[in-house]
Design an enzyme around this catalytic site. Structure first.
Site, PDB file in Angstrom:
ATOM      1  N   GLY A 292     -23.419 -42.524  -1.821  1.00 57.06           N
ATOM      2  CA  GLY A 292     -22.148 -42.343  -2.527  1.00 57.06           C
ATOM      3  C   GLY A 292     -21.170 -43.484  -2.305  1.00 57.06           C
TER       4      GLY A 292
ATOM      5  N   ASN B 131     -16.701 -49.216   5.173  1.00 63.07           N
ATOM      6  CA  ASN B 131     -16.453 -50.499   5.846  1.00 63.07           C
ATOM      7  C   ASN B 131     -14.949 -50.725   6.045  1.00 63.07           C
ATOM      8  OD1 ASN B 131     -19.286 -51.147   5.137  1.00 63.07           O
ATOM      9  ND2 ASN B 131     -18.412 -51.230   3.096  1.00 63.07           N
TER      10      ASN B 131
ATOM     11  N   GLU C 265     -14.009 -41.502   2.527  1.00 69.33           N
ATOM     12  CA  GLU C 265     -14.158 -42.867   3.049  1.00 69.33           C
ATOM     13  C   GLU C 265     -12.849 -43.348   3.658  1.00 69.33           C
ATOM     14  OE1 GLU C 265     -17.160 -43.525   3.249  1.00 69.33           O
ATOM     15  OE2 GLU C 265     -17.919 -42.203   1.679  1.00 69.33           O
TER      16      GLU C 265
ATOM     17  N   GLU D 166     -19.241 -37.937  10.942  1.00 66.52           N
ATOM     18  CA  GLU D 166     -19.518 -37.374   9.622  1.00 66.52           C
ATOM     19  C   GLU D 166     -19.082 -35.907   9.492  1.00 66.52           C
ATOM     20  OE1 GLU D 166     -19.811 -39.191   7.303  1.00 66.52           O
ATOM     21  OE2 GLU D 166     -20.681 -41.039   8.071  1.00 66.52           O
TER      22      GLU D 166
HETATM   23  N1  B3K Z   1     -21.253 -43.554   6.270  1.00 63.08           N
HETATM   24  C1  B3K Z   1     -21.818 -43.667   4.951  1.00 63.08           C
HETATM   25  C2  B3K Z   1     -23.251 -43.300   4.887  1.00 63.08           C
HETATM   26  C3  B3K Z   1     -24.188 -44.346   5.326  1.00 63.08           C
HETATM   27  C4  B3K Z   1     -25.597 -43.953   5.008  1.00 63.08           C
HETATM   28  C5  B3K Z   1     -26.582 -44.878   5.596  1.00 63.08           C
HETATM   29  N2  B3K Z   1     -27.904 -44.608   5.134  1.00 63.08           N
HETATM   30  C6  B3K Z   1     -21.071 -42.891   3.940  1.00 63.08           C
HETATM   31  C7  B3K Z   1     -20.252 -41.784   4.455  1.00 63.08           C
HETATM   32  O1  B3K Z   1     -20.722 -40.833   5.026  1.00 63.08           O
HETATM   33  O2  B3K Z   1     -19.075 -41.848   4.303  1.00 63.08           O
HETATM   34 ZN    ZN Z   2     -18.959 -40.214   5.931  1.00 60.44          ZN
END
Ligand code: B3K
Ligand code: ZN
Length: 828
Positions: free
Chosen positions: A244, A248, A281, A303
């Site tokens: 999705g 970063n 995000e 998460e």
């Molecule tokens: N942290 C990322 C997901 C990364 C997945 C790597 N295979 C998106 C999220 O959970 O916000």
């Molecule tokens: Zn996440």
């Protein structure tokens, strides 16, 4: 090959700073890195994969270095030193979409979990945090990286990220992009430039994402006291992306379908998802970036918490009860299913081969449920105190679940040892409910199959439907416990597990009359919906097992909700929605019945038809157009959702005449897709499909819907899917398109499980084909096979044979082989 939580050891050397220079070229990008290491012994091991090493130097002295397949080992001074390396990589050939790759001529990155090692040699692990400075040289007009812009000139740009971060949060983008911009002033008075970068022509589709971002920033300040911490926040929309979006630092990268939206191109559900993912995000900036994970076993630390936060946000922006119902629908469809099959794992797993395989519904959605339970157990005020302490104590650190729970223990004085089991035990607990009424005392006996602490929210209703005992949270901590309620005038009807206060399966035998009573009267909206749901499942189960026709009592109860104008249309839409076939299969299996996909499918259709007939007189009024100018808000989205539910039912009576009219007149995607689905469902969608393709042929995001819908509603889904794989627009290397087609195949329960095995075969063929190109997406899509143990012997045999066929492929990726092996129940 297998990584174990118990093997954790800290990294040998501290990293003081990182400076990177990129000279971008599609086939030969040069990456120079200058890393300042602190003292840590004479052996340094760095991760690196697929890198051509050009040179390496320590403190300015060239060194001979020979990388192996997974990295580089160097002998270094037993004192602080500077390591310089230069490597060459080829972003153009990177179809796995991990590391630095190209999408439509644009450079972009995806580093979580372990993609940075495909960019340069580095300790690619989340507990190594450092400030990064980045210089990009290329002929692209826009060049972005993390942090704040430092300077830029013709053909170059420099960025500086002052916040120490792990490599998985690194990002770089360069391309011909245009921005939709705005500004935000934080609660500290800092001015932040906000940009959403897209391909020219898409800039008019960013307003909703920007609006969602601004609301997210405000909300995180108001509800969690968290402010943004850089002078710029950039979001980039990318067409080729494995998931999705990605959080970063200061430079979120998004799958374009979760950014771009106009009423004509995106459904109300799309708008809601954009709002949620933008928020998710953004919220990671604190829960994930400022405080990150010590190792990938702690993934739920960022998460689960961030999903919980985005769910809270959406609940505040929209209707909290509708949001909760939707979240539980997803939880059951994805997480309960996972927990019941061969891929079950704890919220904090203890071993993995490929970490990308653990970005699961269990880590995310069940992880979020654990936060919700914790909040329920300690109370809202204590939750806020604990979070304040978490941010204060752990800012700038890489943490564990132990750190997280310690904060709660310290803030509340409560011992959470028993709660911790939720993190280490896989599987969905079952809670059974017994009730007695004796001499004016109502006793609720709750028992569980494990030894967890389970918060069970309960309220009691009197015979006239008024609430006689308001919601209270009972704590089930033992195997079996009695909870007594005294002073009641009459035997109450208990509303148990209100708001779905714990992610458990409730075993409670209840008369259909009591369920209908709760559907009519429960003051807890979730349980009101749940009562209707359980009733519908009981009806469907009887239809499947002994062909009993849908009883008038159920039809009347649903009709009463559907025609009650005092109720929120969004709630009415949910109440009209019949249980999904996969959900029904799960429930039957839980009850010891082997589900028959064809009978479930027929039963569901029969129920829909009976409901349509019961509502025959009311439906024409219910499909009346929604008044007023279009708005993406929850109120109007709820009206449209209800209208589309009613339209689906009406089509079953009139062969789709009304749906065709709605389709022809539609001015928004919710109604266009809703009407098209109604037409396809009654086998009258061919003309509309043609119109849709002509209208939207060049729009990648909209055309994904076209691929999905016809498979989702096909009688012979594998045949339709197979035909569509030959369509010129089936760009199978694009993850969105691959998912649109095969996600729909797996989502058509009766179609995927066709007795001839054609659904299984088609999917396995394409997973084998995709695996060498994009292992991550292949592995993710393979999860369609996890349901095999609940099927009949013939289907089990067919599904297992496909898993074995996949496993027999030489040089299968680590991603897909781990998944297939776990599903097949094989150790190695
Ligand atoms: N942290 C990322 C997901 C990364 C997945 C790597 N295979 C998106 C999220 O959970 O916000
Ligand atoms: Zn996440």
């Amino acid at each position: 090959m297998t990584v174990h939580l118990s093997d954790y050891t800290p990294f040998s050397h501290p990293v003081e700073s990182v400076a990177l220079t990129f000279r971008l070229a599609p086939r030969a990008t040069r990456v120079q890195s200058v890393i300042r290491f602190g003292q840590g012994g004479t052996t340094l091991r760095l991760d690196g994969e697929g890198l051509t090493l050009i040179r390496a130097a320590i403190d300015g002295q060239p060194v001979d270095a020979a990388p192996d397949a997974t990295g580089l080992t160097l002998t270094v001074p037993d004192a602080p030193f500077v390591l310089e390396t230069e490597v060459e990589i080829a972003p153009e050939g990177n179809t796995a979409l991990e590391g630095l790759y190209m999408s439509n001529g644009m450079y972009c990155t995806q580093c979580e979990a372990e993609g940075f090692r495909k960019i340069t040699f580095y300790p690619d692990r989340p507990d190594v945090m450092a400030p990064f400075r980045v210089r990009i040289e290329s002929d692209m007009p826009v060049m972005l990286s993390n942090g704040n812009p430092v300077a830029q000139g013709n053909g170059w740009a420099e960025w500086d990220d002052p916040w120490p971060k792990p490599a998985y949060l690194f990002a770089l983008v360069a391309g011909e992009l245009v921005a939709h911009s705005d500004r935000f002033t934080t609660m500290n008075g800092d001015d932040v430039a906000l940009n959403i970068w897209v391909r020219p022509g898409d800039e008019d589709r960013c307003a909703y994402a920007m609006n969602s971002l601004i609301r997210s920033m405000k909300w995180d300040e108001q509800v969690y006291g968290r402010a943004y911490d850089l002078s710029v926040f950039n979001i980039v929309a990318v067409d080729d992306f494995n998931m999705g979006a990605m959080e970063n630092k200061g430079l979120n990268i998004f799958n374009s379908k979760y950014v771009l939206a106009l009423p004509e191109t995106a459904t109300d559900d799309d708008f809601a998802r954009i709002e949620a993912i933008i928020a998710h995000e953004y919220f990671h900036n604190w829960t994930g970036n400022r405080i990150t994970c010590r190792d990938w076993f702690q993934l739920c630390l960022k998460e689960g918490l961030t999903v919980y936060r985005d769910q809270q946000f959406s609940a505040d922006m929209r209707s909290a009860s509708v949001k909760r119902i939707e979240d539980v629908l997803t939880l059951r469809a994805r997480q309960f299913r996972e927990d019941a099959g061969p891929l079950a794992h704890p919220v904090r797993p203890e071993a993995y081969e490929e970490i990308n395989n653990f970005y699961t519904a269990t880590v995310y959605e069940k992880g979020a449920e654990l936060i919700g339970m914790l909040k329920l157990l300690v109370g809202d005020d204590a939750y806020r105190r604990a979070l304040d302490l978490y941010f204060e104590r752990h800012d700038g650190q890489a943490c564990t679940i132990e750190d997280w729970l310690t904060v709660f223990q310290d803030a509340t004085g409560r011992d959470l040892t028993q709660f911790k089991r939720w993190y280490s035990e896989a599987g969905t607990p079952r809670v059974s409910v017994d009730e007695t009424w004796e001499e004016g005392v109502f006793t609720l006996t709750l028992s569980q199959d494990g030894q967890k602490i389970i918060p069970v929210a309960v309220g009691l209703l009197g015979p006239d439907g008024t609430e006689v005992v308001p919601t209270q949270v009972l704590e089930l901590t033992k195997h079996r416990q009695d909870f007594r309620f005294e002073g009641l005038a009459a035997r109450p009807v208990a509303s148990v597990l209100r708001g779905f206060s714990a992610p458990v399966i409730l075993d409670r035998s209840m008369t259909a009359q009591d369920r209908a009573f709760l559907l009519a009267h429960d003051t807890d909206a979730f349980n009101r919906w749940e009562a209707g749901r359980t009733l519908a499942k009981d009806v469907m189960a009887r239809l499947v097992t002994d062909g009993a026709a849908p009883p008038a009592m159920w039809l009347d109860a649903v009709a009463a909700v559907a025609t009650d104008d005092a109720l929120d249309p969004a709630f009415r839409a949910l109440a009209l929605r019949l249980p999904a076939e996969d959900d029904m299969a799960q429930t039957l299996h839980q009850g010891g019945v082997t589900p028959d996909p064809d009978r479930i499918h027929a039963a569901r259709r029969q129920m829909a038809l009976a409901l349509a007939e019961r509502l025959r007189d009311a439906l024409p009024a219910l499909v009346a157009p929604v008044a007023g100018p279009w708005s993406p808000d929850a109120a109007q989205a709820g009206q449209r959702a209800f209208r589309m539910q009613a339209l689906g039912l009406l089509s079953r009576l009139n062969g789709g005449a009304e749906a065709q009219r709605v389709f022809d007149a539609a001015t928004n995607m919710t109604e266009e897709v809703g009407a098209l689905s109604a037409l396809l469902e009654v086998g009258a969608g061919d003309a509309a499909l043609g119109v849709f393709a002509r209208k939207w042929g060049d729009d990648r995001i909209v055309m994904d819907k076209w691929f999905s819908l016809q498979i989702l509603h096909a009688a012979d889904a594998p045949a339709v899917a197979r035909q569509l794989t030959e369509h010129p627009r089936f760009d199978w290397k694009n993850p969105n398109r691959f998912r649109a087609l095969f996600g729909a195949l797996a989502g058509n329960h009766a179609g995927f499980h066709r007795a001839d095995g054609s659904g299984y075969r088609l999917l396995a063929n394409w997973l084998i084909r995709l695996d060498p190109v994009n292992p991550q997406t292949a592995a993710r899509m393979s999860q369609a096979f996890e349901g095999w143990p609940r099927m009949d012997a013939d289907r089990q045999g067919l599904m297992r044979a496909e898993l074995e066929r996949i496993l027999a492929v030489p040089s299968l990726s680590r991603d897909l082989s781990e998944m297939a092996r776990r599903m097949a129940g094989r150790r190695k």
